[in-house]
Design a protein around this motif. Structure first.
Motif, short mmCIF file in Angstrom:
data_model
loop_
_atom_site.label_atom_id
_atom_site.label_comp_id
_atom_site.label_asym_id
_atom_site.label_seq_id
_atom_site.Cartn_x
_atom_site.Cartn_y
_atom_site.Cartn_z
N TYR A 165 0.25 -4.82 -6.99
CA TYR A 165 0.00 -6.18 -6.14
C TYR A 165 0.19 -7.43 -6.98
O TYR A 165 -0.09 -7.49 -8.34
N THR B 213 -0.29 -6.55 8.31
CA THR B 213 -0.77 -7.65 7.59
C THR B 213 -2.47 -7.73 8.04
O THR B 213 -2.68 -7.69 9.10
N TYR C 285 3.99 -2.34 6.39
CA TYR C 285 2.52 -2.17 6.70
C TYR C 285 1.92 -3.30 7.48
O TYR C 285 2.39 -4.29 7.23
N ILE D 157 -8.05 -2.07 1.52
CA ILE D 157 -6.71 -2.21 1.58
C ILE D 157 -5.73 -1.36 0.81
O ILE D 157 -4.52 -0.95 1.25
N ASP D 158 -6.45 -1.24 -0.41
CA ASP D 158 -5.38 -0.30 -1.22
C ASP D 158 -5.30 1.19 -0.78
O ASP D 158 -4.02 1.89 -0.69
N ALA E 16 2.68 -5.03 -2.99
CA ALA E 16 1.80 -5.70 -1.88
C ALA E 16 1.58 -7.00 -2.33
O ALA E 16 1.44 -7.27 -3.62
N LYS F 296 2.14 -6.23 2.87
CA LYS F 296 3.03 -5.17 2.38
C LYS F 296 3.99 -4.73 3.43
O LYS F 296 3.64 -4.74 4.34
N LYS G 156 -5.33 1.92 2.51
CA LYS G 156 -4.30 1.75 3.58
C LYS G 156 -2.81 1.61 2.94
O LYS G 156 -2.00 2.25 3.63
N TYR G 157 -2.79 0.83 2.07
CA TYR G 157 -1.42 0.57 1.59
C TYR G 157 -0.93 1.45 0.71
O TYR G 157 0.60 1.96 0.46
N SER G 158 -1.61 2.53 0.19
CA SER G 158 -1.12 3.74 -0.68
C SER G 158 -0.96 4.99 0.16
O SER G 158 -0.54 5.83 -0.03
#
Length: 158
Positions: free
Chosen positions: A82, A116, A114, A132-133, A48, A111, A135-137
């Motif tokens: 990141y 933005t 995913y 954010i983490d 990310a 990412k 969500k991105y995980s």
């Protein structure tokens, strides 16, 4: 009095760690094509990206200290997932063309595969980075995560 001195020392440590932790991030003078290429490469590797623009770089201010401590704490703990970059003029122009980034400070989270996310202003809450983490995980988002998740935007580097 001891608590105040401890907090000042802690703040100094975080500021130093930010300087070291962001040493490999792009600087405002980076050639625009170079920054975009770094971002694209990072995204292509599955990491990310956090792209920020901060105008108040006066390290003696409380705002800078809070911002740098928050970013550094997160980026240090998640360095394998990141990469952090400072926005350059090309990135800011692209963001403005997408109707974002008109304010002085912002942070963009990206990412591959995913959404933005765009945070308008200075991030001083760890909860934004945690949301954010999560969500991105691919973790389920709690009510707190949803409350701190920045605005989802339609933005492309192309």
């Amino acid at each position: 009095m001891k608590s105040y001195l401890f907090l000042r020392q802690l703040l100094l440590i975080f500021t130093i760690m930010l300087a070291v932790g962001c040493a490999n991030s792009a600087t405002p003078g980076t050639a625009t094509a170079e920054l975009l290429k770094k971002i694209e490469n990072t995204l292509g590797q599955g990491q990310a990206v956090i792209v920020y623009h901060m105008t108040n770089m006066d390290r003696t201010t409380e705002q800078y200290a809070d911002w740098s401590a928050s970013l550094n704490e997160f980026s240090s703990a998640h360095a394998d997932k990141y990469k952090v970059f400072s926005a350059d003029i090309k990135f800011k122009t692209m963001l403005v063309k997408s109707n974002f980034g008109r304010n002085k400070e912002f942070t963009v989270f990206m990412k591959k595969d995913y959404p933005t996310y765009y945070y308008d202003g200075v991030i001083v809450e760890q909860a934004v980075y945690i949301a954010i983490d999560n969500k991105y995980s691919g973790k389920p988002l709690s009510g707190m995560d949803k409350a701190f998740l920045p605005k989802e935007i339609n933005f492309s580097l192309k």
